[in-house]
Design a protein around this motif. Sequence first.
Motif, PDB file in Angstrom:
ATOM      1  N   ARG A  68     -16.756  -1.284 -43.005  1.00 42.82           N
ATOM      2  CA  ARG A  68     -17.127   0.035 -42.455  1.00 42.82           C
ATOM      3  C   ARG A  68     -17.060   0.043 -40.926  1.00 42.82           C
ATOM      4  O   ARG A  68     -16.609   1.005 -40.321  1.00 42.82           O
ATOM      5  CB  ARG A  68     -18.509   0.445 -42.934  1.00 42.82           C
ATOM      6  CG  ARG A  68     -18.547   0.787 -44.404  1.00 42.82           C
ATOM      7  CD  ARG A  68     -19.959   1.167 -44.854  1.00 42.82           C
ATOM      8  NE  ARG A  68     -20.069   1.198 -46.282  1.00 42.82           N
ATOM      9  CZ  ARG A  68     -19.661   2.202 -47.047  1.00 42.82           C
ATOM     10  NH1 ARG A  68     -19.119   3.258 -46.493  1.00 42.82           N
ATOM     11  NH2 ARG A  68     -19.802   2.155 -48.351  1.00 42.82           N
ATOM     12  N   ASP A  69     -17.511  -1.037 -40.310  1.00 42.82           N
ATOM     13  CA  ASP A  69     -17.465  -1.146 -38.854  1.00 42.82           C
ATOM     14  C   ASP A  69     -16.019  -1.102 -38.363  1.00 42.82           C
ATOM     15  O   ASP A  69     -15.705  -0.408 -37.391  1.00 42.82           O
ATOM     16  CB  ASP A  69     -18.152  -2.438 -38.408  1.00 42.82           C
ATOM     17  CG  ASP A  69     -18.135  -2.629 -36.903  1.00 42.82           C
ATOM     18  OD1 ASP A  69     -18.715  -1.785 -36.196  1.00 42.82           O
ATOM     19  OD2 ASP A  69     -17.538  -3.626 -36.438  1.00 42.82           O
ATOM     20  N   MET A 115     -15.047  -5.597 -54.674  1.00 40.29           N
ATOM     21  CA  MET A 115     -15.859  -4.430 -54.302  1.00 40.29           C
ATOM     22  C   MET A 115     -15.087  -3.129 -54.488  1.00 40.29           C
ATOM     23  O   MET A 115     -15.653  -2.120 -54.917  1.00 40.29           O
ATOM     24  CB  MET A 115     -16.345  -4.573 -52.857  1.00 40.29           C
ATOM     25  CG  MET A 115     -17.346  -5.701 -52.689  1.00 40.29           C
ATOM     26  SD  MET A 115     -17.781  -5.995 -50.973  1.00 40.29           S
ATOM     27  CE  MET A 115     -18.768  -4.528 -50.643  1.00 40.29           C
ATOM     28  N   ILE A 116     -13.801  -3.133 -54.191  1.00 42.31           N
ATOM     29  CA  ILE A 116     -12.972  -1.941 -54.399  1.00 42.31           C
ATOM     30  C   ILE A 116     -12.844  -1.674 -55.896  1.00 42.31           C
ATOM     31  O   ILE A 116     -13.006  -0.532 -56.347  1.00 42.31           O
ATOM     32  CB  ILE A 116     -11.592  -2.096 -53.725  1.00 42.31           C
ATOM     33  CG1 ILE A 116     -11.763  -2.050 -52.198  1.00 42.31           C
ATOM     34  CG2 ILE A 116     -10.629  -1.014 -54.191  1.00 42.31           C
ATOM     35  CD1 ILE A 116     -10.517  -2.438 -51.414  1.00 42.31           C
ATOM     36  N   ALA A 124     -10.232   5.347 -51.257  1.00 39.73           N
ATOM     37  CA  ALA A 124      -9.619   6.657 -50.973  1.00 39.73           C
ATOM     38  C   ALA A 124     -10.217   7.264 -49.701  1.00 39.73           C
ATOM     39  O   ALA A 124      -9.499   7.860 -48.898  1.00 39.73           O
ATOM     40  CB  ALA A 124      -9.796   7.597 -52.154  1.00 39.73           C
ATOM     41  N   ARG A 125     -11.512   7.102 -49.508  1.00 40.84           N
ATOM     42  CA  ARG A 125     -12.159   7.640 -48.306  1.00 40.84           C
ATOM     43  C   ARG A 125     -11.641   6.931 -47.057  1.00 40.84           C
ATOM     44  O   ARG A 125     -11.361   7.555 -46.035  1.00 40.84           O
ATOM     45  CB  ARG A 125     -13.676   7.504 -48.411  1.00 40.84           C
ATOM     46  CG  ARG A 125     -14.385   8.161 -47.250  1.00 40.84           C
ATOM     47  CD  ARG A 125     -15.887   8.145 -47.443  1.00 40.84           C
ATOM     48  NE  ARG A 125     -16.463   7.773 -46.168  1.00 40.84           N
ATOM     49  CZ  ARG A 125     -17.544   7.081 -46.013  1.00 40.84           C
ATOM     50  NH1 ARG A 125     -18.222   6.663 -47.047  1.00 40.84           N
ATOM     51  NH2 ARG A 125     -17.996   6.788 -44.827  1.00 40.84           N
ATOM     52  N   LEU A 130      -8.269   6.866 -42.106  1.00 44.18           N
ATOM     53  CA  LEU A 130      -7.206   6.241 -41.327  1.00 44.18           C
ATOM     54  C   LEU A 130      -6.020   7.189 -41.143  1.00 44.18           C
ATOM     55  O   LEU A 130      -5.434   7.243 -40.051  1.00 44.18           O
ATOM     56  CB  LEU A 130      -6.757   4.934 -41.983  1.00 44.18           C
ATOM     57  CG  LEU A 130      -7.804   3.821 -41.985  1.00 44.18           C
ATOM     58  CD1 LEU A 130      -7.286   2.592 -42.711  1.00 44.18           C
ATOM     59  CD2 LEU A 130      -8.237   3.475 -40.572  1.00 44.18           C
ATOM     60  N   LEU A 131      -5.675   7.931 -42.178  1.00 47.05           N
ATOM     61  CA  LEU A 131      -4.582   8.893 -42.041  1.00 47.05           C
ATOM     62  C   LEU A 131      -4.938   9.992 -41.038  1.00 47.05           C
ATOM     63  O   LEU A 131      -4.075  10.446 -40.276  1.00 47.05           O
ATOM     64  CB  LEU A 131      -4.218   9.498 -43.401  1.00 47.05           C
ATOM     65  CG  LEU A 131      -3.542   8.546 -44.387  1.00 47.05           C
ATOM     66  CD1 LEU A 131      -3.328   9.224 -45.738  1.00 47.05           C
ATOM     67  CD2 LEU A 131      -2.226   8.007 -43.833  1.00 47.05           C
ATOM     68  N   ALA A 132      -6.192  10.394 -40.992  1.00 47.44           N
ATOM     69  CA  ALA A 132      -6.633  11.398 -40.012  1.00 47.44           C
ATOM     70  C   ALA A 132      -6.494  10.844 -38.589  1.00 47.44           C
ATOM     71  O   ALA A 132      -6.098  11.574 -37.667  1.00 47.44           O
ATOM     72  CB  ALA A 132      -8.070  11.823 -40.291  1.00 47.44           C
TER      73      ALA A 132
END
Length: 189
Positions: A68-69, A115-116, A124-125, A130-132
């Motif tokens: 997350r970091d 974990m995924i 997906a989030r 990253l795409l944004a």
Amino acid sequence: MAESDTRALRADATRNRNQLLDVATRVFLSADGTEPSMRAIAREAGVGIATLYRHFPTRESLVDAIYRDQVARLTAGARELLAQLPPPAALRRWMDLFGEWIATKNGMLDTLHAMIDSGEIAHARTQTELLAAIDALLDAGRSTGELRSDVTAEDIAASLIGIFTVAHPPDARAGRLLNILMDGLRPTP
């Protein structure tokens, strides 16, 4: 305990947590494909194993925090780079950050995959975030006429994954391939 003592403890705990995250990220980055032990991470951070477990009770909680970091740093990094550099230079530097993010995952792949698969990390989030970030970099370059208008964030993401799959861990070859990619992103006169 006085209120200032409580704040000092909280500040100290925050510093310990941030130090543990930074050190764990470096340890995972330098891992040779095997996951480092929690004890090795604590030792490298200069804290006791109990301090590590107080902040991150499981390996999964540590991997999640690092993941997350790193995603937050990548997404914020796009904005920060655009504030400092012209869009093509910001995009190129962001590509290096993406390579570092990929390399960091090297030492935690088994845990991360588990974990995924279990849904603990929403892949997906992450992809959307990253795409944004890539879109923001591309949009800035398009608006100045310095980047092609027909390239999508998905194109860039796929290219980066390909480059860092071939040049793993990121090295001089990755830099050369990223420069070639950047050349292809410039509009033709």
